[in-house]
Design a protein around this motif. Structure first.
Motif, PDB file in Angstrom:
ATOM      1  N   ASP A  83       4.282  -2.815   3.788  1.00 28.36           N
ATOM      2  CA  ASP A  83       3.586  -1.818   2.976  1.00 28.36           C
ATOM      3  C   ASP A  83       4.513  -1.154   1.958  1.00 28.36           C
ATOM      4  O   ASP A  83       4.057  -0.637   0.950  1.00 28.36           O
ATOM      5  CB  ASP A  83       2.970  -0.745   3.885  1.00 28.36           C
ATOM      6  CG  ASP A  83       1.763  -1.289   4.636  1.00 28.36           C
ATOM      7  OD1 ASP A  83       1.213  -2.316   4.178  1.00 28.36           O
ATOM      8  OD2 ASP A  83       1.390  -0.708   5.669  1.00 28.36           O
ATOM      9  N   ARG A  92       5.321  -1.239   8.175  1.00 26.01           N
ATOM     10  CA  ARG A  92       6.037  -0.507   7.127  1.00 26.01           C
ATOM     11  C   ARG A  92       6.799  -1.456   6.203  1.00 26.01           C
ATOM     12  O   ARG A  92       6.854  -1.265   4.995  1.00 26.01           O
ATOM     13  CB  ARG A  92       7.027   0.478   7.755  1.00 26.01           C
ATOM     14  CG  ARG A  92       6.359   1.703   8.308  1.00 26.01           C
ATOM     15  CD  ARG A  92       7.408   2.680   8.832  1.00 26.01           C
ATOM     16  NE  ARG A  92       8.086   3.404   7.759  1.00 26.01           N
ATOM     17  CZ  ARG A  92       7.612   4.532   7.224  1.00 26.01           C
ATOM     18  NH1 ARG A  92       6.476   5.041   7.631  1.00 26.01           N
ATOM     19  NH2 ARG A  92       8.282   5.147   6.273  1.00 26.01           N
ATOM     20  N   TYR A 134       0.815  -1.206   0.000  1.00 24.73           N
ATOM     21  CA  TYR A 134       0.000   0.000   0.000  1.00 24.73           C
ATOM     22  C   TYR A 134       0.857   1.268   0.000  1.00 24.73           C
ATOM     23  O   TYR A 134       0.559   2.238  -0.693  1.00 24.73           O
ATOM     24  CB  TYR A 134      -0.915  -0.011   1.231  1.00 24.73           C
ATOM     25  CG  TYR A 134      -1.886   1.135   1.249  1.00 24.73           C
ATOM     26  CD1 TYR A 134      -3.050   1.084   0.493  1.00 24.73           C
ATOM     27  CD2 TYR A 134      -1.629   2.282   1.999  1.00 24.73           C
ATOM     28  CE1 TYR A 134      -3.935   2.137   0.485  1.00 24.73           C
ATOM     29  CE2 TYR A 134      -2.503   3.346   2.003  1.00 24.73           C
ATOM     30  CZ  TYR A 134      -3.664   3.268   1.235  1.00 24.73           C
ATOM     31  OH  TYR A 134      -4.531   4.313   1.228  1.00 24.73           O
ATOM     32  N   GLY A 135       1.948   1.230   0.746  1.00 22.46           N
ATOM     33  CA  GLY A 135       2.828   2.399   0.829  1.00 22.46           C
ATOM     34  C   GLY A 135       3.494   2.694  -0.505  1.00 22.46           C
ATOM     35  O   GLY A 135       3.641   3.852  -0.898  1.00 22.46           O
ATOM     36  N   LYS A 189      -3.875  -4.059   0.470  1.00 27.56           N
ATOM     37  CA  LYS A 189      -4.412  -3.127   1.459  1.00 27.56           C
ATOM     38  C   LYS A 189      -3.308  -2.792   2.441  1.00 27.56           C
ATOM     39  O   LYS A 189      -2.333  -3.522   2.580  1.00 27.56           O
ATOM     40  CB  LYS A 189      -5.564  -3.779   2.228  1.00 27.56           C
ATOM     41  CG  LYS A 189      -6.874  -3.795   1.479  1.00 27.56           C
ATOM     42  CD  LYS A 189      -7.980  -4.291   2.391  1.00 27.56           C
ATOM     43  CE  LYS A 189      -9.283  -4.365   1.622  1.00 27.56           C
ATOM     44  NZ  LYS A 189     -10.305  -5.099   2.364  1.00 27.56           N
ATOM     45  N   LYS A 190      -3.513  -1.715   3.155  1.00 29.00           N
ATOM     46  CA  LYS A 190      -2.538  -1.314   4.167  1.00 29.00           C
ATOM     47  C   LYS A 190      -2.473  -2.384   5.266  1.00 29.00           C
ATOM     48  O   LYS A 190      -3.508  -2.822   5.766  1.00 29.00           O
ATOM     49  CB  LYS A 190      -2.996   0.018   4.770  1.00 29.00           C
ATOM     50  CG  LYS A 190      -1.972   0.658   5.648  1.00 29.00           C
ATOM     51  CD  LYS A 190      -2.427   2.077   6.036  1.00 29.00           C
ATOM     52  CE  LYS A 190      -1.338   2.695   6.895  1.00 29.00           C
ATOM     53  NZ  LYS A 190      -1.304   4.137   6.764  1.00 29.00           N
ATOM     54  N   THR A 191      -1.255  -2.805   5.625  1.00 29.10           N
ATOM     55  CA  THR A 191      -1.123  -3.762   6.735  1.00 29.10           C
ATOM     56  C   THR A 191      -0.742  -3.056   8.022  1.00 29.10           C
ATOM     57  O   THR A 191      -0.885  -3.600   9.102  1.00 29.10           O
ATOM     58  CB  THR A 191      -0.014  -4.800   6.449  1.00 29.10           C
ATOM     59  OG1 THR A 191       1.242  -4.105   6.436  1.00 29.10           O
ATOM     60  CG2 THR A 191      -0.211  -5.501   5.125  1.00 29.10           C
TER      61      THR A 191
END
Ligand SMILES: Nc1ncnc2c1ncn2[C@@H]1O[C@H](COP(=O)(O)OP(=O)(O)O)[C@@H](O)[C@H]1O
Ligand SMILES: [Mg+2]
Lengths: 228, 395
Positions: free
Chosen positions: B190, B187, B151-152, B182-184
């Motif tokens: 992501d 970091r 996601y990042g 999806k965002k986990t």
């Protein structure tokens, strides 16, 4: 007697040299008295005042303040005595420059544990009493010499002491402001405070009911008006 | 107490420049403590979290990299051999690399994981380790030049969002984005790009090398037994135990803890030295302060201050100096920690190193600086209280 000195000797030691400042002083000052101490420079006047004011201890002899021998008190009790019974006024004013007039006057009450609100209220009243109600938040540097000395007098009154000691309070003042200061001190005496004033000025000295003449660390003469 | 504090504020603001200079030692010391501990605890927290998410039924086979040789000696064949060890259910080989990734006209260093999608699913049990697709699809065996991005990577690394259907250039080679996770919240995950093992190895010329093998054990198998068997098998294949580690999650966490403690001791020592220098600075200023304010001490005593009160006044000053230094130090340490985060994200890749300034750390640093101030102020305050009022007034 609120102040009684018996055979008081004070010797300062400067390395190996001994400087005798007081050489056997006997003196009794009753409660409510107005006394002046006169004598040439170096005769021991300040030394005497410091002992009465519990700022120092005698080398020998006894200094009774309100019946208590100060030589027997530890530092803590001495501080308590200064705080409760004595108001000191100095020639050099000795105000704290970074504090306002109000804060300077409140200082002794801080040490006595008076609450902040109460001491600010009383400091304001005292400054009004000495005619500086308009100068509460001025710092010493913003005041004239006469005004500074009046702040110092207000501070001396902070904890409502029995004894007011003034060591050449007019020494750094012009005649007019000196007069204001002397009259203010005399007013306090009329209100019941025991007043001891060291002065160089014979005109001021003569105003006292009791006049002590000091020379070379010895009391030479005591004059007293008996009419009071 | 409030009165002492107000009095101190007046004293210190009277000498602003000197107060600040005095504080430099404490500021630097606290700054060092805060930034170093934040790096350390950030590294530790990140690693621990990742490992915990991977699960306690995993065994990690990690190449031991000798100095100067960046190359791993583990290969696909080793992974296959491990899979055959009794007690091992699945094995997932991984080739990870920080790569130069271009999108439109921007280029960034981003971490890339080359995996075998089927083996990874088997080992990690589908979405078990926190991945959920936001858009598109997961990788398939046989995909070439396809990626799924964290996601990042999709939303943060480049100035424009990366979307399904876009092309990313990894070392100049175009890859089609087929999915976005999806965002986990982790970091590490992501900010990673996922692609097929073979494709990425082709680009980096890595042959059949792998940088990490994760084995999942059979249900009910004894993890330490399995670990030992894997180690023996690899030793047989490689001829020695020199070039790899076989570790369980628990062991890795312990090792990281040890490494972290070494870092802590080293930086702790440095910080301690600067704090001692800081304390000496405060003591010095306070002694100057006492000398300079001799007359004031005389006045305080003449107006009825007890020794204890004089002492308290000067101790409060010193405590204040310490605390002020601590506040500035914490603020600067925090800024350094942020700067390290930004720099690490930019040059090492997102999620590699995340520092953390915790409230506990801030509190500890502030209390510590206060204590330093008080300790440094003890002797000067003692000198102040011992002054004879008459002498002091003559000053
Ligand atoms: N702290 C001191 N240390 C050494 N000598 C002192 C000290 N205070 C006063 N003296 C000496 O004691 C004598 C009396 O001083 P002081 O009491 O100040 O006299 P006065 O106030 O009458 O001028 C002087 O000779 C003075 O130099
Ligand atoms: Mg004198």
């Amino acid at each position: 007697m609120v102040i009684r000195l018996e055979n008081v000797v004070k010797i300062y030691r400067l390395g190996k040299v001994e400087v005798p400042a007081l050489r056997g002083v006997n003196l009794e000052i009753p409660k409510g008295e107005y006394a002046s101490i006169m004598g040439p420079s170096g005769s021991g006047k300040s030394t005497l005042m410091n002992l009465i004011g519990a700022l120092d201890r005698p080398t020998s002899g006894k200094v009774y303040i309100d019946g208590v021998d100060i030589a027997k008190l530890n530092d803590e009790r001495l501080a308590m005595l200064r705080r409760k019974k004595i108001g000191f006024v100095f020639q050099q004013f000795n105000l704290i420059n970074k504090l306002t007039a109000l804060e300077n006057v409140a200082l002794p009450m801080w040490f006595a544990g008076v609450s902040r609100a109460a001491r600010m209220r009383r400091a304001k009243e005292l400054l009004e009493l000495v005619g500086l109600g308009e100068r509460l938040h001025h710092k010493p540097a913003e005041l004239s010499g006469g005004e500074r000395q009046r702040v110092a007098i207000a501070r001396a009154l902070a904890n409502d002491p029995e004894i007011i000691l003034a060591d050449e309070p007019t020494g750094n003042l012009d005649t007019a402001s000196g007069m204001v200061v002397i009259e203010l001190l005399e007013k306090l005496n009329k209100l019941g405070k025991t007043l001891v004033v060291v002065t160089h000025d014979p005109d001021f000295g003569k105003r006292a009911r009791m006049r002590v003449k000091l020379r070379d660390g010895i009391v030479r003469e005591i004059e007293r008006d008996e009419n009071a | 107490m409030l009165d002492y504090i107000l009095f101190s504020v007046k004293n210190l603001s009277h000498h602003k420049v000197r107060s600040f200079l005095t504080l430099l030692g404490v500021i630097i010391g606290i700054m060092a403590v805060v930034s170093m501990i934040s790096i350390g605890s950030g590294m530790k927290a990140a690693l621990k979290e990742q490992l915990e998410q991977l699960g306690s039924d995993k065994i990690f086979i990690i190449p031991r990299l000798a100095y100067g040789t960046a190359a791993t000696t583990l290969t696909d064949e080793d992974a296959d051999a491990i899979e055959r060890v009794a007690g091992v259910a699945f094995v997932s080989p991984l080739y990870s690399v920080a790569g130069d990734v271009g999108f439109r006209n921007e280029r960034r260093i981003v971490k890339i994981y080359g995996i075998d999608p089927e083996k990874a699913e088997a080992t990690f049990g589908g979405g078990a380790s926190g991945y959920r697709l936001l858009k598109g699809r997961w990788l398939q065996r046989g995909d070439r030049y396809k990626v799924v991005v964290g996601y990042g990577v999709a939303s943060d690394v480049f100035s424009r969002d990366v979307n399904v259907g876009n092309t990313l250039k990894i070392h100049g080679v175009g890859f089609e984005v087929v999915g976005v996770f999806k965002k986990t919240g982790d970091r590490e995950k992501d900010y990673t790009i996922y692609t097929n093992l073979d494709t990425i190895r082709d680009i980096f010329g890595a042959g059949n090398k792998v940088t990490l093998i994760i084995a999942r054990i059979d249900k009910g198998a004894d993890i330490d037994d399995v670990r030992l068997r894997i180690e023996n098998e690899l030793e047989k294949r490689k001829g020695s135990k020199e070039n790899f580690f076989v570790m369980t999650q628990k062991e890795i966490i312990e090792r990281v803890g040890e490494a972290y403690r070494v870092v802590q001791v080293v930086f702790g020592g440095l910080a301690a030295v600067s704090l001692i220098v800081g304390a000496i600075g405060i003591a010095n200023t306070m002694i100057m302060n006492v000398t300079e304010r001799t007359r004031e001490i005389g006045i305080l005593k003449a107006t009825g201050a007890s020794n204890a009160q004089v002492m308290k006044i000067f101790l409060t000053d010193a405590a204040f100096l310490g605390l002020a230094g601590g506040c500035i130090g914490v603020a600067m340490g925090y800024l350094i920690s942020l700067a390290i985060n930004t720099a690490a994200a930019r040059y090492l890749g997102e999620g590699v190193l995340t520092t953390a300034v915790t409230p506990e750390l801030v509190l500890f640093a502030l209390i510590f600086s206060l204590v330093i101030g008080v300790v440094a102020g003890l002797y000067p305050a003692y000198r102040a209280l011992r002054l004879n009022p008459v002498e002091a007034l003559r000053a």
